[in-house]
Design a protein around this motif. Sequence first.
Motif, short mmCIF file in Angstrom:
data_model
loop_
_atom_site.label_atom_id
_atom_site.label_comp_id
_atom_site.label_asym_id
_atom_site.label_seq_id
_atom_site.Cartn_x
_atom_site.Cartn_y
_atom_site.Cartn_z
N SER A 375 54.83 -38.15 49.43
CA SER A 375 54.48 -39.37 50.16
C SER A 375 53.02 -39.71 49.95
O SER A 375 52.65 -40.89 49.81
CB SER A 375 54.78 -39.20 51.65
OG SER A 375 56.14 -38.91 51.88
N LEU A 376 52.18 -38.70 49.93
CA LEU A 376 50.74 -38.91 49.75
C LEU A 376 50.44 -39.59 48.42
O LEU A 376 49.74 -40.60 48.37
CB LEU A 376 50.00 -37.57 49.85
CG LEU A 376 48.48 -37.62 49.64
CD1 LEU A 376 47.80 -38.26 50.84
CD2 LEU A 376 47.92 -36.22 49.40
N VAL A 377 50.98 -39.04 47.32
CA VAL A 377 50.65 -39.60 46.00
C VAL A 377 51.35 -40.93 45.75
O VAL A 377 50.90 -41.72 44.92
CB VAL A 377 50.99 -38.59 44.88
CG1 VAL A 377 50.13 -37.34 45.01
CG2 VAL A 377 52.47 -38.24 44.86
N SER A 378 52.45 -41.20 46.45
CA SER A 378 53.15 -42.48 46.25
C SER A 378 52.32 -43.66 46.75
O SER A 378 52.52 -44.80 46.32
CB SER A 378 54.50 -42.48 46.96
OG SER A 378 54.35 -42.44 48.36
N LEU A 379 51.34 -43.40 47.60
CA LEU A 379 50.46 -44.46 48.10
C LEU A 379 49.43 -44.88 47.06
O LEU A 379 48.91 -46.00 47.11
CB LEU A 379 49.75 -44.00 49.38
CG LEU A 379 50.64 -43.61 50.57
CD1 LEU A 379 49.78 -43.09 51.73
CD2 LEU A 379 51.48 -44.78 51.02
N ILE A 380 49.14 -43.99 46.11
CA ILE A 380 48.12 -44.29 45.10
C ILE A 380 48.57 -45.43 44.18
O ILE A 380 47.80 -46.36 43.90
CB ILE A 380 47.78 -43.02 44.28
CG1 ILE A 380 47.20 -41.94 45.19
CG2 ILE A 380 46.80 -43.36 43.15
CD1 ILE A 380 47.03 -40.59 44.52
N SER A 381 49.81 -45.37 43.70
CA SER A 381 50.32 -46.42 42.81
C SER A 381 51.00 -47.53 43.60
O SER A 381 51.68 -48.37 43.03
CB SER A 381 51.29 -45.83 41.79
OG SER A 381 52.32 -45.12 42.44
N ARG A 382 50.84 -47.50 44.90
CA ARG A 382 51.37 -48.52 45.82
C ARG A 382 52.88 -48.66 45.71
O ARG A 382 53.42 -49.76 45.64
CB ARG A 382 50.69 -49.86 45.58
CG ARG A 382 50.69 -50.73 46.85
CD ARG A 382 50.16 -52.12 46.62
NE ARG A 382 50.43 -52.97 47.76
CZ ARG A 382 50.40 -54.29 47.76
NH1 ARG A 382 50.09 -54.93 46.65
NH2 ARG A 382 50.68 -54.99 48.83
N LEU A 383 53.56 -47.52 45.69
CA LEU A 383 55.00 -47.54 45.82
C LEU A 383 55.36 -47.85 47.27
O LEU A 383 56.44 -48.38 47.56
CB LEU A 383 55.60 -46.20 45.38
CG LEU A 383 55.35 -45.83 43.91
CD1 LEU A 383 55.92 -44.47 43.60
CD2 LEU A 383 55.94 -46.88 42.98
N TYR A 384 54.47 -47.49 48.17
CA TYR A 384 54.53 -47.88 49.58
C TYR A 384 53.14 -48.34 49.99
O TYR A 384 52.15 -48.00 49.34
CB TYR A 384 54.94 -46.71 50.49
CG TYR A 384 56.33 -46.16 50.27
CD1 TYR A 384 57.42 -46.73 50.90
CD2 TYR A 384 56.54 -45.06 49.44
CE1 TYR A 384 58.70 -46.22 50.72
CE2 TYR A 384 57.82 -44.54 49.26
CZ TYR A 384 58.89 -45.13 49.90
OH TYR A 384 60.14 -44.62 49.71
#
Length: 581
Positions: A375-384
């Motif tokens: 969840s943390l790294v998914s915020l970097i590429s703006r998946l969420y």
Amino acid sequence: MLKTLSAQVKEYKKPSILAPFFIVCEVIVELLIPFLMASIIDKGVSSGNMKHVYLIGGIMVLMAMCSLTFGVLSGKYAAKASTGFAKNLRKAMYENIQSFSFSNIDKYSTAGLVTRMTTDVTNVQNAYQMILRMCFRAPMMLIVALIMCITISPKLSLLLFIAVIFLGFCLFLIISNAHPIFMKVFEKYDDLNGSVQENVNAIRVVKAYVREDYEIKKFEKSADNVYKLFVKAESILSFNMPAMMLTIYACILGLSWFGANMIVVGDLTTGQLVSLFSYIMNIMMSLMMLSMVFVMVTMAKASAERIAEVIEEKSDLTNGENPDFDVKNGDIDFNNVNFAYKQGSKKYVLQNINLHIKSGETVGIIGGTGSSKSSLVSLISRLYDVSEGEVLVGGKDVRAYDIETLRNEVSVVLQKNVLFSGTIKENLRWGDKEATDEDIKRVCKLACADEFIELMPDKYDTYIEQGGNNVSGGQKQRLCIARALLKKPKILILDDSTSAVDTATDAKIRAAFATEIPNTTKIIIAQRISSVQDADKIVVLDDGKISGIGTHEELLVNNEIYADVYNSQMKGEEEEYEIAK
């Protein structure tokens, strides 16, 4: 819904207009034939005027040929319009799905989307074709036949008005009761398709655990649910034909009784009565067509609503008014970040995250299952998008960037590695469609994928089966890493993506990263301490919170969670070594 679906007719507007036009022409010609038949009987046969019989008969033959031609043309254009409409619906859904954020995708099951693009679209296609033909043919036939009946005998025409009102009431009751059931039917279709998809995807596991009987029973249960609902819906629709036949025969009996009496008193001729019988059959046939249309539309309405729902779904993630198209570098900053998957929810999976990573650094992330590492790294590429706080890349909020630009600078190798059917080269060129053979070989060497590719008969032209079923888990991971490297990203995220390779290969990959892509920010999520212990810093996550940040040596001293994981893994390695001895 109607506006959404009608917008997909697009280039098929012309055939959608021509089909009903030719239908109208066909109906007009057809309904003139009974009128001519009455003329033959009254003015030809009754009076013995054979010249009149031949003349009108010839005209009727020509009109029949014209009717046939118009019918063929209407069928051709209706088929073209309906199949084109179905094509555009599938395309519109598929294109919109590609724009979905992960939170949008979470709303729909894979099986549900497949059902909408197959079964639901087919239902709408059939309904559209029927509407183009019968929805114009039946009303036109009904109106013209009624006019002709009124022209011949206004009194007998009252029977037809009563019949139309009675049948309309019956159809209303049938449709209003059947539609809610069809909505449930298509939901059960989703469950059925989901059962098949899950079974096929996990067929190796099913066979390994000898669970075929269990899967068969689960499928039978889903199929039985669809069966029961369809039986219930069709049982309601089955009242359509009895109501129709009751109306037809009542009209015939009434017309025979009253018509015969009118002939006796001289208010009606035999030819006119024959014409009325022809027209009443035309009217009843048109009503039957309309009832079939209503039945089909009842089924299609449920499908249309499901299709429109996907087309109208808006992505939660959109570009701002003036998005930035330049990512300066690989700096990453998490400032007071809280994140929940459901918008508006206060049940955060990440809480109070403050993390700062410099461009070119290698950062390891360690944590137990469910600690929200992915969840943390998914915020970097703006998946969420974050719920609170901000995530900066290159010194700017990720929401300020054009989404495609941002994601092109962030390569992610996910936990679940996915390869597509095609050659190794075709799969790798997902990273860069313009990549040369030399580029491909270079990244494969960095990912240690060249070791097994060179041993394959066709090397880089080896065909990969759907899902990568003809390569091992470790080989699949290395190919996915190579694919990510081809993007030449400013940020590379490896989400537990070396778990299936041995420690020696893992070490080679990390060493290659350090020497070959020193300016790329590298984030490595791993379960093995050995995969991250050489990182510039390591982040320890615990239940969505940062438990500690530091180097391997610092965390061994200052962080109890990290030390426990390290000691347990070291103990396990020592035990394996003793057993091997």
